[in-house]
Design a protein around this motif. Structure first.
Motif, short mmCIF file in Angstrom:
data_model
loop_
_atom_site.label_atom_id
_atom_site.label_comp_id
_atom_site.label_asym_id
_atom_site.label_seq_id
_atom_site.Cartn_x
_atom_site.Cartn_y
_atom_site.Cartn_z
N THR A 57 43.75 57.44 46.55
CA THR A 57 44.87 56.50 46.54
C THR A 57 44.39 55.06 46.62
OG1 THR A 57 45.08 56.50 48.94
CG2 THR A 57 46.32 58.20 47.73
N LYS A 58 45.29 54.16 46.30
CA LYS A 58 45.02 52.72 46.41
C LYS A 58 44.64 52.37 47.85
CE LYS A 58 47.54 48.34 46.34
NZ LYS A 58 47.55 47.96 47.73
N ASP A 59 45.36 52.91 48.81
CA ASP A 59 45.07 52.63 50.22
C ASP A 59 43.68 53.13 50.63
OD1 ASP A 59 47.51 51.38 50.57
OD2 ASP A 59 48.50 53.21 51.28
N PHE A 60 43.31 54.31 50.13
CA PHE A 60 41.97 54.83 50.42
C PHE A 60 40.90 53.92 49.86
CE2 PHE A 60 38.12 57.11 49.32
CZ PHE A 60 37.82 57.77 50.50
N ILE A 61 41.10 53.45 48.62
CA ILE A 61 40.12 52.56 47.98
C ILE A 61 39.98 51.27 48.78
CG2 ILE A 61 39.66 51.18 45.91
CD1 ILE A 61 41.08 53.44 44.31
N GLU A 62 41.10 50.69 49.18
CA GLU A 62 41.06 49.45 49.97
C GLU A 62 40.36 49.67 51.31
OE1 GLU A 62 44.06 45.93 51.57
OE2 GLU A 62 44.90 47.69 50.58
N ASP A 63 40.69 50.76 52.00
CA ASP A 63 40.05 51.07 53.28
C ASP A 63 38.55 51.31 53.12
OD1 ASP A 63 42.50 50.82 54.54
OD2 ASP A 63 42.87 52.99 54.64
N LYS A 64 38.19 51.99 52.05
CA LYS A 64 36.76 52.28 51.79
C LYS A 64 36.01 50.98 51.53
CE LYS A 64 33.32 55.11 50.85
NZ LYS A 64 32.56 55.66 51.95
N PHE A 65 36.58 50.07 50.74
CA PHE A 65 35.94 48.77 50.52
C PHE A 65 35.76 48.03 51.85
CE2 PHE A 65 36.93 48.48 45.83
CZ PHE A 65 35.63 48.15 45.44
N LYS A 133 31.92 32.10 44.92
CA LYS A 133 31.30 32.82 43.81
C LYS A 133 32.30 33.83 43.27
CE LYS A 133 27.25 35.17 42.18
NZ LYS A 133 25.88 35.58 42.48
N GLU A 134 32.28 34.01 41.97
CA GLU A 134 33.21 34.92 41.31
C GLU A 134 32.45 35.69 40.24
OE1 GLU A 134 37.60 34.27 39.73
OE2 GLU A 134 36.15 33.07 38.63
N ARG A 135 32.67 37.00 40.18
CA ARG A 135 32.10 37.84 39.13
C ARG A 135 33.22 38.69 38.57
NH1 ARG A 135 26.87 40.68 40.24
NH2 ARG A 135 26.89 40.72 37.98
N LEU A 136 33.35 38.68 37.25
CA LEU A 136 34.49 39.31 36.58
C LEU A 136 34.05 40.45 35.66
CD1 LEU A 136 36.30 36.01 35.56
CD2 LEU A 136 36.74 37.41 37.58
N ASN A 137 34.95 41.39 35.47
CA ASN A 137 34.79 42.48 34.49
C ASN A 137 33.48 43.24 34.63
OD1 ASN A 137 37.32 41.95 33.25
ND2 ASN A 137 36.39 40.23 32.17
N LEU A 138 33.18 43.67 35.82
CA LEU A 138 31.99 44.47 36.07
C LEU A 138 32.32 45.94 35.81
CD1 LEU A 138 30.99 42.82 39.45
CD2 LEU A 138 30.06 42.31 37.21
N ILE A 139 31.35 46.66 35.28
CA ILE A 139 31.50 48.09 35.05
C ILE A 139 30.36 48.77 35.79
CG2 ILE A 139 31.53 49.95 33.35
CD1 ILE A 139 32.47 47.84 31.30
N TYR A 140 30.70 49.72 36.62
CA TYR A 140 29.70 50.46 37.40
C TYR A 140 28.87 51.32 36.47
CZ TYR A 140 27.84 53.97 40.58
OH TYR A 140 27.01 54.83 41.25
N ASN A 163 31.45 56.09 44.46
CA ASN A 163 30.12 55.53 44.19
C ASN A 163 30.22 54.09 43.70
OD1 ASN A 163 28.85 57.88 44.99
ND2 ASN A 163 28.60 58.66 42.91
N ALA A 164 31.22 53.80 42.89
CA ALA A 164 31.43 52.42 42.41
C ALA A 164 31.77 51.50 43.58
CB ALA A 164 32.52 52.39 41.35
N ILE A 165 32.60 51.98 44.51
CA ILE A 165 32.97 51.19 45.69
C ILE A 165 31.73 50.90 46.54
CG2 ILE A 165 34.23 51.28 47.88
CD1 ILE A 165 36.37 52.98 46.32
N ASN A 166 30.92 51.92 46.79
CA ASN A 166 29.71 51.74 47.59
C ASN A 166 28.75 50.74 46.96
OD1 ASN A 166 30.70 53.63 49.39
ND2 ASN A 166 29.49 55.32 48.55
N ALA A 167 28.56 50.87 45.65
CA ALA A 167 27.63 49.97 44.95
C ALA A 167 28.13 48.53 44.95
CB ALA A 167 27.42 50.45 43.52
N LEU A 168 29.42 48.34 44.68
CA LEU A 168 29.97 46.98 44.64
C LEU A 168 29.95 46.35 46.03
CD1 LEU A 168 31.20 44.80 42.80
CD2 LEU A 168 33.43 45.61 43.55
N SER A 169 30.22 47.13 47.06
CA SER A 169 30.20 46.60 48.43
C SER A 169 28.82 46.07 48.78
CB SER A 169 30.62 47.68 49.42
OG SER A 169 31.93 48.10 49.17
#
Length: 182
Positions: A57-65, A133-140, A163-169
């Protein structure tokens, strides 16, 4: 006379061009540890499958980040609730389904592709932005083996996004860490 004229011309040009040199703005040093509470999060999804229970869910993704960023900040000794430097992190997460842009709905898939990600961060002191700093349109990109598993649908849909969340964090915290060196 010829030598004197050429020397004067060279001196004149040196003075002219040295006056045009850009002066570098000095940056105010940042604390290196920051007051951070939670991310600003935006979630976008264009295709909505019938059975959404197999997706996180969206909430899970936000909490994970939030938990991953706090974990990475803590591991790097960059978190301090009493710091005068406030850290504001904004993340945009776009969930993408394979074939979601096909005009014929029957050709669309309920299989998740890797998400599109963007982020920005600000380091603020006394309402003044010290760093941005801003980074846009990244693809894991998980690497060759994971990409093959993804193409063959042998990986879990939830695993792709987590995995995408972990890497971006980790990447966000590394970018913030780099700001300490300026």
């Amino acid at each position: 006379m010829k030598i004197l004229t050429s020397n004067l011309l060279i001196i004149f040009l040196l003075i002219l061009f040295s006056g045009c040199a850009k002066t570098q703005k000095t940056l105010i040093p940042v604390a290196g540890n920051y007051n951070f509470n939670k991310i600003e999060f935006e979630f976008y999804q264009q295709h909505f499958p019938k059975d959404e229970s197999k997706y996180i869910t969206k909430d899970f993704i936000e909490d994970k980040f939030n938990s991953e960023i706090i974990k990475n900040l803590t591991e790097n000794n960059m978190l301090n609730k009493n710091s005068t430097d406030k850290l504001v992190i904004s993340i945009y997460f776009r969930r993408i389904f394979k074939g979601e842009d096909f005009p014929i709905k029957k050709l669309r898939s309920d299989s998740i592709a890797f998400p599109r990600l963007s982020y920005s961060f600000k380091i603020i002191r006394n309402e003044k932005v010290l760093r941005y700093k801003e980074r846009l349109n990244l693809i894991y990109n998980p690497g060759f083996i994971k990409n093959i598993q993804h193409i063959l649908c042998l990986d879990e849909t939830k695993e792709r996004e987590v995995n995408a969340i972990n890497a971006l964090s980790k990447e966000i915290v590394e970018d913030i860490k780099q700001q300490n060196n300026y």
